[in-house]
Design a protein around this motif. Structure first.
Motif, PDB file in Angstrom:
ATOM      1  N   GLU A 144     -21.071 136.856  21.687  1.00 30.82           N
ATOM      2  CA  GLU A 144     -21.718 135.977  22.669  1.00 30.82           C
ATOM      3  C   GLU A 144     -20.883 134.724  22.914  1.00 30.82           C
ATOM      4  O   GLU A 144     -20.730 134.275  24.051  1.00 30.82           O
ATOM      5  N   LEU A 145     -20.360 134.194  21.833  1.00 29.05           N
ATOM      6  CA  LEU A 145     -19.552 132.976  21.947  1.00 29.05           C
ATOM      7  C   LEU A 145     -18.317 133.234  22.808  1.00 29.05           C
ATOM      8  O   LEU A 145     -17.946 132.412  23.653  1.00 29.05           O
ATOM      9  N   ALA A 146     -17.686 134.392  22.602  1.00 25.77           N
ATOM     10  CA  ALA A 146     -16.502 134.732  23.406  1.00 25.77           C
ATOM     11  C   ALA A 146     -16.871 134.850  24.873  1.00 25.77           C
ATOM     12  O   ALA A 146     -16.174 134.335  25.757  1.00 25.77           O
ATOM     13  N   ALA A 147     -18.009 135.516  25.145  1.00 26.49           N
ATOM     14  CA  ALA A 147     -18.429 135.701  26.535  1.00 26.49           C
ATOM     15  C   ALA A 147     -18.785 134.367  27.178  1.00 26.49           C
ATOM     16  O   ALA A 147     -18.455 134.105  28.333  1.00 26.49           O
ATOM     17  N   GLU A 148     -19.428 133.519  26.402  1.00 20.21           N
ATOM     18  CA  GLU A 148     -19.889 132.238  26.947  1.00 20.21           C
ATOM     19  C   GLU A 148     -18.745 131.288  27.238  1.00 20.21           C
ATOM     20  O   GLU A 148     -18.689 130.644  28.285  1.00 20.21           O
ATOM     21  N   THR A 149     -17.799 131.205  26.316  1.00 24.37           N
ATOM     22  CA  THR A 149     -16.757 130.175  26.410  1.00 24.37           C
ATOM     23  C   THR A 149     -15.474 130.673  27.071  1.00 24.37           C
ATOM     24  O   THR A 149     -14.636 129.869  27.461  1.00 24.37           O
ATOM     25  N   GLY A 150     -15.315 131.991  27.144  1.00 25.60           N
ATOM     26  CA  GLY A 150     -14.069 132.520  27.683  1.00 25.60           C
ATOM     27  C   GLY A 150     -12.908 132.401  26.698  1.00 25.60           C
ATOM     28  O   GLY A 150     -11.754 132.584  27.057  1.00 25.60           O
ATOM     29  N   LEU A 151     -13.210 132.086  25.459  1.00 25.53           N
ATOM     30  CA  LEU A 151     -12.154 131.971  24.440  1.00 25.53           C
ATOM     31  C   LEU A 151     -12.247 133.139  23.461  1.00 25.53           C
ATOM     32  O   LEU A 151     -13.306 133.725  23.277  1.00 25.53           O
ATOM     33  N   ASP A 152     -11.133 133.426  22.818  1.00 28.21           N
ATOM     34  CA  ASP A 152     -11.151 134.416  21.746  1.00 28.21           C
ATOM     35  C   ASP A 152     -11.891 133.838  20.544  1.00 28.21           C
ATOM     36  O   ASP A 152     -11.794 132.645  20.271  1.00 28.21           O
ATOM     37  N   VAL A 153     -12.622 134.698  19.860  1.00 29.54           N
ATOM     38  CA  VAL A 153     -13.363 134.252  18.676  1.00 29.54           C
ATOM     39  C   VAL A 153     -12.985 135.149  17.506  1.00 29.54           C
ATOM     40  O   VAL A 153     -13.058 136.374  17.610  1.00 29.54           O
ATOM     41  N   LEU A 154     -12.571 134.525  16.422  1.00 25.91           N
ATOM     42  CA  LEU A 154     -12.310 135.283  15.194  1.00 25.91           C
ATOM     43  C   LEU A 154     -13.518 135.138  14.288  1.00 25.91           C
ATOM     44  O   LEU A 154     -14.028 134.038  14.109  1.00 25.91           O
ATOM     45  N   LEU A 155     -13.936 136.248  13.718  1.00 25.89           N
ATOM     46  CA  LEU A 155     -15.031 136.199  12.760  1.00 25.89           C
ATOM     47  C   LEU A 155     -14.437 136.489  11.386  1.00 25.89           C
ATOM     48  O   LEU A 155     -13.813 137.528  11.174  1.00 25.89           O
ATOM     49  N   VAL A 156     -14.609 135.539  10.486  1.00 24.85           N
ATOM     50  CA  VAL A 156     -14.048 135.681   9.141  1.00 24.85           C
ATOM     51  C   VAL A 156     -15.193 135.800   8.148  1.00 24.85           C
ATOM     52  O   VAL A 156     -16.115 134.984   8.175  1.00 24.85           O
ATOM     53  N   TRP A 157     -15.145 136.807   7.329  1.00 24.45           N
ATOM     54  CA  TRP A 157     -16.199 136.963   6.333  1.00 24.45           C
ATOM     55  C   TRP A 157     -15.602 137.510   5.038  1.00 24.45           C
ATOM     56  O   TRP A 157     -14.511 138.061   5.044  1.00 24.45           O
ATOM     57  N   ASN A 158     -16.307 137.309   3.960  1.00 24.45           N
ATOM     58  CA  ASN A 158     -15.863 137.774   2.628  1.00 24.45           C
ATOM     59  C   ASN A 158     -14.546 137.145   2.191  1.00 24.45           C
ATOM     60  O   ASN A 158     -13.887 137.642   1.317  1.00 24.45           O
ATOM     61  N   SER A 159     -14.112 136.081   2.838  1.00 24.15           N
ATOM     62  CA  SER A 159     -12.807 135.502   2.490  1.00 24.15           C
ATOM     63  C   SER A 159     -12.912 134.044   2.082  1.00 24.15           C
ATOM     64  O   SER A 159     -11.908 133.435   1.740  1.00 24.15           O
ATOM     65  N   GLY A 160     -14.129 133.470   2.166  1.00 25.31           N
ATOM     66  CA  GLY A 160     -14.230 132.031   1.967  1.00 25.31           C
ATOM     67  C   GLY A 160     -13.620 131.304   3.154  1.00 25.31           C
ATOM     68  O   GLY A 160     -13.262 131.929   4.153  1.00 25.31           O
ATOM     69  N   VAL A 161     -13.514 129.995   3.030  1.00 27.01           N
ATOM     70  CA  VAL A 161     -12.901 129.232   4.126  1.00 27.01           C
ATOM     71  C   VAL A 161     -11.380 129.389   4.012  1.00 27.01           C
ATOM     72  O   VAL A 161     -10.803 129.103   2.971  1.00 27.01           O
ATOM     73  N   GLY A 176     -25.646 128.906   9.074  1.00 25.99           N
ATOM     74  CA  GLY A 176     -24.818 128.344   8.003  1.00 25.99           C
ATOM     75  C   GLY A 176     -23.344 128.638   8.208  1.00 25.99           C
ATOM     76  O   GLY A 176     -22.509 128.142   7.464  1.00 25.99           O
ATOM     77  N   ALA A 177     -23.015 129.453   9.226  1.00 26.79           N
ATOM     78  CA  ALA A 177     -21.608 129.751   9.510  1.00 26.79           C
ATOM     79  C   ALA A 177     -20.925 128.483  10.026  1.00 26.79           C
ATOM     80  O   ALA A 177     -21.549 127.648  10.676  1.00 26.79           O
ATOM     81  N   ARG A 178     -19.661 128.353   9.717  1.00 24.76           N
ATOM     82  CA  ARG A 178     -18.896 127.205  10.217  1.00 24.76           C
ATOM     83  C   ARG A 178     -18.104 127.625  11.457  1.00 24.76           C
ATOM     84  O   ARG A 178     -17.492 128.691  11.469  1.00 24.76           O
ATOM     85  N   LEU A 179     -18.109 126.754  12.440  1.00 26.13           N
ATOM     86  CA  LEU A 179     -17.393 127.052  13.681  1.00 26.13           C
ATOM     87  C   LEU A 179     -16.242 126.061  13.844  1.00 26.13           C
ATOM     88  O   LEU A 179     -16.449 124.853  13.908  1.00 26.13           O
ATOM     89  N   TYR A 180     -15.029 126.593  13.889  1.00 24.12           N
ATOM     90  CA  TYR A 180     -13.834 125.760  14.050  1.00 24.12           C
ATOM     91  C   TYR A 180     -13.193 126.056  15.396  1.00 24.12           C
ATOM     92  O   TYR A 180     -13.157 127.212  15.823  1.00 24.12           O
ATOM     93  N   CYS A 181     -12.703 125.023  16.043  1.00 20.39           N
ATOM     94  CA  CYS A 181     -11.903 125.229  17.254  1.00 20.39           C
ATOM     95  C   CYS A 181     -10.428 125.000  16.849  1.00 20.39           C
ATOM     96  O   CYS A 181     -10.085 123.943  16.324  1.00 20.39           O
ATOM     97  N   VAL A 182      -9.595 126.013  17.038  1.00 19.65           N
ATOM     98  CA  VAL A 182      -8.203 125.929  16.576  1.00 19.65           C
ATOM     99  C   VAL A 182      -7.253 126.332  17.705  1.00 19.65           C
ATOM    100  O   VAL A 182      -7.696 126.811  18.757  1.00 19.65           O
TER     101      VAL A 182
END
Lengths: 220, 197
Positions: A144-161, A176-182
Motif C-alpha cells: 500500500e505504501l508503495a502504491a500510495e507514495t510511488g516509491l519503492d518500499v523494502l520490507l525487512v523482517w527477522n533481521s533486527g534494525v 510497531g514497525a519502523r519506517l525509514y526514508c532512505v
C-alpha cells in the motif's frame, strides 16, 4: 639535447605522448648518437614483447566464478527478491482496489472500507522464490505504501534494525514497525545485505540505486 | 554505454548480466593478476577473488569514474593484500620501488613453473617473464597498465593513487630496470648502452 634528456623523451615517445617538436628533437639526437639509437631499439623491442606476452584467461576462471555465484544465490533463500512483474501486479491490485472503493488508501478518499487480501498475492510470489513470507499485514502495508507514495518500499523482517539505519530518523507505525526514508543506493545496500522483500509501484526494480528516495519498513 | 546497462543489471544481482560483464573484463583482470602474482595458479585464484568481490560490491560503484578504473583498482588491492599475506606466511620479501631510490629487492620469488605452465615459451618471452618477476611489484603493475593495457597516464594515476608526474617517472624507471635485467642475461644482441646507466 643530452642523452639523459633523450632517454626521457624516448619513454614518452613509446607512450605516444610527444609533441611534434619534441619528436623531431629526439630524432635528431638519435641520428647523432649511436648509443641512444641502440637504447631506443631495445626499449622499443621490450614494449613490443610485453604487449605480445598477454595471456588468455583460462576457462576455469569464468566457470569457477559463475559456479560460486549460482551456489551463493541458492544458499540465500531468506532473501526475497520478489520478481518485478509480480510486484507490479501486486501494486496494481492495490491501486485497482483503491479506485474501486474497496479499501481505504491514503490519497484515494474512500470511506466504505472492506479488506482485500493483498498478502495472499504476495504469499504466492514468495512461494515462487522459496523464501519465507513476512507477516501478511506487513506485506500489505508495504504494498500500500508503495502504491500510495510511488516509491519503492523494502520490507525487512527477522533481521533486527539494519546497521546502516541504527542512527537514522524513523517514524513508528501502529504495528510497531519502523519506517525509514532512505536513498535508493542505501535501499539497494540493505536489500543486498538483509532478508528483505521489495515492493515497487512500477516494474523498474533494477534502477533502485538511481532512485532519489525509497522507504524501508522494519518489522519489530 | 553497453557496460553501464550491464553494470546496473549486475548490481541488481542479475547473474546473466554479471556473466557478460565478466567476459568483457576478465582478460585485463587476469593479466594484471598474473603480472602482480607472477604465476598462473595465483593469477587464477586472485582473478576469481576479484570477480566475486565485484559481484558482492558492485552497488558501491557510483559511475563517477570509468568502470575499468574502479575494477583495476579493486584488482590491484586484491593482489597487494595477497602479496602481503604471502610475505607474512612465507617470510618472502615484498617491496615496492622507492621513488627516492630504485627498488632493491624482489617482490615475490620467481616461482617454479607449474605443470600447466611448462609450455614451450618463446625464448625471449620466457626471458621477459623471468625479468618481470624480478622487478618490484609496482614496476610490474605500471608496465602492465601502460605498455600492455595502454591506459593513459591519468587513469593509471587514479588506479595507483599516484600523481601523474610520478606515473611517468616510475614507468621510465620500470622500463630501464627491465632492460637492465635483460641486458645482464645477454637478451639483446648488442651490449647495454652507457646512456641507460
Amino acid at each position: 639535447m643530452n642523452c639523459e634528456n633523450a632517454l626521457e623523451l624516448m619513454n614518452r615517445e613509446l607512450d605516444g605522448a610527444l609533441t611534434e617538436a619534441e619528436s623531431a628533437a629526439l630524432r635528431a639526437h638519435l641520428d647523432a648518437c649511436p648509443d641512444c639509437r641502440e637504447t631506443w631499439r631495445q626499449l622499443h623491442e621490450l614494449d613490443a614483447l610485453l604487449r605480445e606476452s598477454e595471456l588468455e584467461p583460462p576457462a576455469a576462471l569464468h566457470e569457477g566464478v559463475m559456479r560460486e555465484i549460482r551456489q551463493e544465490q541458492k544458499r540465500k533463500p531468506h532473501r526475497a527478491w520478489v520478481p518485478a512483474a509480480a510486484i507490479a501486479a501486486a501494486a496494481a491490485l492495490v491501486l485497482l482496489a483503491g479506485r474501486a472503493g474497496l479499501i481505504a488508501l491514503p490519497g484515494f478518499e474512500q470511506t466504505d472500507v472492506i479488506s482485500v487480501n493483498i498478502g495472499s498475492a504476495v504469499e504466492q510470489i514468495f512461494a515462487q522464490t522459496g523464501a519465507k513470507t513476512p507477516d501478511e499485514a506487513a506485506a500489505q502495508q508495504a504494498a500500500e505504501l508503495a502504491a500510495e507514495t510511488g516509491l519503492d518500499v523494502l520490507l525487512v523482517w527477522n533481521s533486527g534494525v539494519p546497521l546502516e539505519l541504527e542512527t537514522a530518523a524513523y517514524e513508528t507505525a501502529q504495528s510497531g514497525a519502523r519506517l525509514y526514508c532512505v536513498t535508493g543506493q542505501m535501499a539497494q545496500t540493505i536489500l543486498d545485505e538483509y532478508g528483505a522483500a521489495a515492493y515497487s509501484p512500477d516494474d523498474v526494480f533494477s534502477d533502485l540505486p538511481e532512485k532519489e528516495a525509497a522507504y524501508v519498513l522494519v518489522l519489530p | 554505454m553497453q557496460d553501464d546497462n550491464l553494470i546496473r543489471r549486475a548490481a541488481a544481482q542479475d547473474a546473466a548480466a554479471f556473466e557478460q560483464l565478466m567476459l568483457l573484463h576478465q582478460k585485463p583482470v587476469y593479466n594484471i593478476c598474473y603480472r602482480m602474482a607472477g604465476n598462473a595458479e595465483d593469477a587464477l585464484d586472485l582473478s576469481q577473488e576479484v570477480f566475486l568481490k565485484l559481484w558482492r560490491t558492485l552497488t558501491q560503484y557510483q559511475f563517477d569514474a570509468a568502470f575499468s578504473t574502479w575494477l583495476y583498482r579493486l584488482t590491484q588491492n586484491v593482489c597487494i593484500d595477497f602479496l602481503r599475506k604471502q610475505k607474512r606466511q612465507q617470510h618472502v620479501s615484498l617491496t615496492f620501488s622507492d621513488d627516492e631510490d630504485e627498488g632493491k629487492e624482489l617482490s615475490v620469488p620467481d616461482p617454479e613453473p607449474l605443470p600447466e605452465e611448462r609450455v614451450i615459451f618463446n625464448e625471449k618471452q620466457e626471458a621477459i617473464r623471468t625479468a618481470m618477476n624480478a622487478l618490484p611489484v609496482d614496476f610490474r603493475e605500471i608496465l602492465e597498465l601502460r605498455v600492455v593495457r595502454q591506459l593513459p597516464y591519468e587513469q593509471i594515476a587514479q588506479i595507483m593513487d599516484l600523481p601523474v608526474g610520478t606515473v611517468k617517472s616510475r614507468l621510465a624507471r620500470a622500463r630501464l630496470q627491465l632492460k637492465k635485467r635483460l641486458d645482464a642475461g645477454n637478451f639483446f644482441e648488442t651490449g647495454a648502452s652507457k646512456c641507460t646507466e
